[in-house]
Scaffold this motif. Structure first.
Motif, PDB file in Angstrom:
ATOM      1  N   ASN A 103       0.671  -0.878  -0.139  1.00 41.40           N
ATOM      2  CA  ASN A 103       0.355   0.124  -0.280  1.00 41.40           C
ATOM      3  C   ASN A 103       0.707   1.649  -0.070  1.00 41.40           C
ATOM      4  O   ASN A 103       0.683   2.473   0.541  1.00 41.40           O
ATOM      5  CB  ASN A 103      -0.838  -0.706   1.571  1.00 41.40           C
ATOM      6  CG  ASN A 103      -2.032   1.113   0.704  1.00 41.40           C
ATOM      7  OD1 ASN A 103      -2.612   0.739   0.427  1.00 41.40           O
ATOM      8  ND2 ASN A 103      -1.998   1.895   1.619  1.00 41.40           N
ATOM      9  N   GLN A 104       2.317   1.481  -0.655  1.00 46.22           N
ATOM     10  CA  GLN A 104       3.246   2.401  -0.351  1.00 46.22           C
ATOM     11  C   GLN A 104       3.562   2.499   0.494  1.00 46.22           C
ATOM     12  O   GLN A 104       4.346   4.018   0.574  1.00 46.22           O
ATOM     13  CB  GLN A 104       1.946   3.764  -1.859  1.00 46.22           C
ATOM     14  CG  GLN A 104       1.868   2.984  -3.274  1.00 46.22           C
ATOM     15  CD  GLN A 104       0.822   2.327  -2.778  1.00 46.22           C
ATOM     16  OE1 GLN A 104       0.353   1.213  -2.979  1.00 46.22           O
ATOM     17  NE2 GLN A 104      -0.419   2.838  -2.283  1.00 46.22           N
ATOM     18  N   GLY A 105       3.468   2.301   1.567  1.00 49.60           N
ATOM     19  CA  GLY A 105       3.842   2.484   2.727  1.00 49.60           C
ATOM     20  C   GLY A 105       3.355   3.116   4.069  1.00 49.60           C
ATOM     21  O   GLY A 105       3.265   4.193   4.659  1.00 49.60           O
ATOM     22  N   GLU A 136       7.006   9.075  11.963  1.00 51.43           N
ATOM     23  CA  GLU A 136       6.131   8.509  10.636  1.00 51.43           C
ATOM     24  C   GLU A 136       6.247   9.341   9.138  1.00 51.43           C
ATOM     25  O   GLU A 136       5.648  10.863   8.818  1.00 51.43           O
ATOM     26  CB  GLU A 136       4.407   7.984  11.092  1.00 51.43           C
ATOM     27  CG  GLU A 136       3.582   7.742  10.225  1.00 51.43           C
ATOM     28  CD  GLU A 136       2.500   7.663  11.093  1.00 51.43           C
ATOM     29  OE1 GLU A 136       2.072   6.103  11.045  1.00 51.43           O
ATOM     30  OE2 GLU A 136       1.639   8.835  10.916  1.00 51.43           O
ATOM     31  N   VAL A 137       6.111   8.837   8.669  1.00 54.71           N
ATOM     32  CA  VAL A 137       6.824   9.139   7.228  1.00 54.71           C
ATOM     33  C   VAL A 137       5.518   9.080   6.660  1.00 54.71           C
ATOM     34  O   VAL A 137       5.054   9.937   5.244  1.00 54.71           O
ATOM     35  CB  VAL A 137       7.948   8.390   5.772  1.00 54.71           C
ATOM     36  CG1 VAL A 137       8.249   9.169   5.367  1.00 54.71           C
ATOM     37  CG2 VAL A 137       9.452   8.801   6.959  1.00 54.71           C
ATOM     38  N   PHE A 138       5.113   7.052   6.776  1.00 54.45           N
ATOM     39  CA  PHE A 138       3.830   7.579   5.293  1.00 54.45           C
ATOM     40  C   PHE A 138       3.722   7.099   4.199  1.00 54.45           C
ATOM     41  O   PHE A 138       3.154   7.631   3.583  1.00 54.45           O
ATOM     42  CB  PHE A 138       2.572   8.963   5.946  1.00 54.45           C
ATOM     43  CG  PHE A 138       1.291   7.488   5.909  1.00 54.45           C
ATOM     44  CD1 PHE A 138       0.875   6.637   7.065  1.00 54.45           C
ATOM     45  CD2 PHE A 138       0.407   7.718   4.876  1.00 54.45           C
ATOM     46  CE1 PHE A 138      -0.242   6.168   7.473  1.00 54.45           C
ATOM     47  CE2 PHE A 138      -1.110   6.972   5.536  1.00 54.45           C
ATOM     48  CZ  PHE A 138      -0.751   6.581   6.756  1.00 54.45           C
ATOM     49  N   GLY A 139       5.442   6.396   4.023  1.00 56.06           N
ATOM     50  CA  GLY A 139       5.046   6.719   2.866  1.00 56.06           C
ATOM     51  C   GLY A 139       6.153   4.720   2.344  1.00 56.06           C
ATOM     52  O   GLY A 139       6.594   4.380   3.255  1.00 56.06           O
ATOM     53  N   PRO A 140       6.424   4.571   1.074  1.00 59.81           N
ATOM     54  CA  PRO A 140       7.566   3.719   0.966  1.00 59.81           C
ATOM     55  C   PRO A 140       8.891   3.404   1.202  1.00 59.81           C
ATOM     56  O   PRO A 140       9.527   3.988   0.172  1.00 59.81           O
ATOM     57  CB  PRO A 140       7.238   3.665  -0.724  1.00 59.81           C
ATOM     58  CG  PRO A 140       6.343   4.292  -1.030  1.00 59.81           C
ATOM     59  CD  PRO A 140       6.309   5.316   0.005  1.00 59.81           C
ATOM     60  N   VAL A 141       9.372   4.307   2.625  1.00 58.62           N
ATOM     61  CA  VAL A 141      10.709   4.168   2.755  1.00 58.62           C
ATOM     62  C   VAL A 141      11.261   4.007   4.274  1.00 58.62           C
ATOM     63  O   VAL A 141      10.671   3.430   5.031  1.00 58.62           O
ATOM     64  CB  VAL A 141      10.760   5.907   3.213  1.00 58.62           C
ATOM     65  CG1 VAL A 141      12.055   6.342   3.716  1.00 58.62           C
ATOM     66  CG2 VAL A 141      10.610   7.046   2.318  1.00 58.62           C
ATOM     67  N   LEU A 142      11.723   3.004   4.123  1.00 56.42           N
ATOM     68  CA  LEU A 142      12.340   2.282   5.659  1.00 56.42           C
ATOM     69  C   LEU A 142      13.592   2.339   5.878  1.00 56.42           C
ATOM     70  O   LEU A 142      14.630   3.422   5.392  1.00 56.42           O
ATOM     71  CB  LEU A 142      12.626   0.113   4.862  1.00 56.42           C
ATOM     72  CG  LEU A 142      12.987  -0.611   5.753  1.00 56.42           C
ATOM     73  CD1 LEU A 142      11.858  -0.527   6.587  1.00 56.42           C
ATOM     74  CD2 LEU A 142      13.380  -1.583   5.274  1.00 56.42           C
ATOM     75  N   SER A 143      13.840   2.456   6.646  1.00 55.72           N
ATOM     76  CA  SER A 143      15.267   2.848   7.774  1.00 55.72           C
ATOM     77  C   SER A 143      15.420   1.764   8.128  1.00 55.72           C
ATOM     78  O   SER A 143      14.910   1.171   9.130  1.00 55.72           O
ATOM     79  CB  SER A 143      14.550   4.265   8.713  1.00 55.72           C
ATOM     80  OG  SER A 143      13.919   3.794   9.644  1.00 55.72           O
TER      81      SER A 143
END
Length: 404
Positions: free
Chosen positions: A204-206, A308-315
């Motif tokens: 869901n695109q993060g 919270e980024v609320f997107g497809p970004v992983l740290s």
């Protein structure tokens, strides 16, 4: 928003078996199952008669709270609406449902279906509009007895203020998350852990508040796991969400895409290393597409590790021992969900109890059904959706004491 786990008993395929969920959080199967589940529960709610002195009779009855205002977001509009509407109706309440202005159509259709199904006039009402207008009106209205909201922490604070400024209505909140996903060296299957980590953040695109946006991995296996996640990210097919072959679609809009890209830029400026993605893609389509993004060498104090980024970004954050892993996992204002990968049963129990999260998944992620509650701790909110516990939000306990 939320633990968009498999809400029905027909367990839809997870990351090991299928890349697209047939009856997952955005599918009709979960919504149908939710209404069926609470419909079956409605006539099984029981009152109590506590043991008292011989010369008295005590009755504890559960009564509907009255009018419920339900405000739901755009990312899973119909599923999250069902998680609030179904238990509220089962408890005997009337509902005013306000969908996001970005996704109102499914809620309007739900209202029409309710009318066609025979709900009396005024039992289920749908009010479309933006937050500052329609949402604020619900929050301030003196005839609304309960407000149930899923969305951002910032907006959740507004609803608490509205309650304080009106009739002190109860406000139940399911808010943001910065969910940690801990991978220990004794994980039963590192490849599966990595594949699930990638699936969880890019599904869901993060745009999902339970998304495992912080991958906490032991330093001895950090590079191996990160490389596996990066490979999966680079394999993902990004494209038209109406294309069955697409694995990740566009973000909700340009403004949101800009905010997500700003998080990536800030992280790199603060010293994080971009492993893949981090840029717009499919620019010729007119859609707000972002390539799946992974950053490692993320420090706990970085904005990317806290907000919270609320997107497809992983740290990706590395740790050296279990105590450090738990500290990193809990070093956030949120407490919605967490993942843990270990083969040791004792470790699974001890760490699950130590994690400040409403849901902890062990050797899996986003699993569950309607029998278990869903909700957060800390600034991820209060109260619970799903399960019989959701009825606690929409009922009042009344004590009747009869002197014999």
């Amino acid at each position: 928003m939320p633990g968009r786990c498999r809400s029905d008993r027909d367990r839809s395929p997870g990351p090991r078996r299928c890349r697209r969920r047939r009856a997952g959080p955005c599918g009709g199967g979960a919504v149908i199952s939710t209404f069926r589940w609470y419909g079956q529960l409605a006539d099984k709610l029981t009152d109590e008669s506590p043991h008292t002195a011989p010369d008295a009779l005590a009755l504890v009855t559960r009564e509907p709270t009255g009018v419920v205002g339900a405000v739901v977001p755009w990312n899973f509009p119909l599923t999250l609406a069902s998680w609030k509407v179904a238990p509220a109706l089962a408890a005997g309440c009337t509902v005013v449902l306000k969908p996001s202005e970005l996704s109102p159509l499914s809620a309007l259709l739900l209202g029409r279906i309710g009318t066609e199904a025979g709900l009396p006039p005024g039992v289920l009402n749908v009010v479309a509009g933006d937050g500052p207008t329609a949402g604020r009106a619900l929050g301030l209205h003196p005839d609304v007895d309960v407000l149930a909201f899923t969305g951002s922490t910032a907006v959740g604070r507004h609803f608490l203020r509205y309650a304080a400024d009106s009739n002190l209505k109860r406000v139940w909140l399911e808010l943001g998350g910065k969910s940690p996903n801990l991978v220990l060296p004794d994980a039963p299957d590192l490849d599966r852990a990595a594949a699930t980590a990638a699936w969880g953040i890019f599904f869901n695109q993060g745009e999902m508040c339970t998304a495992p946006s912080r991958l906490l991995v032991h330093s001895s296996i950090a590079e191996r796991v990160t490389e596996a996640v990066v490979r999966r990210a680079e394999e993902l097919r990004v494209g038209d969400p109406l294309d069955p072959a697409t694995e990740m679609g566009a973000l909700v809009g340009e403004n949101h895409l800009s905010r997500v890209l700003d998080h990536v830029t800030t992280a790199r400026d603060e010293g994080a290393r971009l492993r893949t993605g981090g840029a717009r893609t499919l620019t010729g389509t007119g859609g707000s597409y972002l390539s799946p993004t992974v950053l490692d060498r993320v420090a706990p104090g970085m904005r990317l590790a806290r907000e919270e980024v609320f997107g497809p970004v992983l740290s990706v954050l590395a740790f050296d021992d279990l105590d450090e892993a738990v500290r990193l996992a809990n070093a956030t204002e949120y407490g919605l969900a967490a993942g843990l990968w270990t083969s040791d049963l004792s470790t699974a129990h001890r760490v699950s109890r130590a994690l400040k999260a409403g849901t902890v998944w062990v050797n899996c992620y986003e699993e569950g059904d309607l029998t278990v509650p869903f909700g957060g701790m800390k600034q991820s909110g209060n109260g619970r959706d799903k399960s019989a516990h959701a009825l606690e939000k929409y009922t009042e306990l009344k004590t009747t004491w009869i002197q014999l």
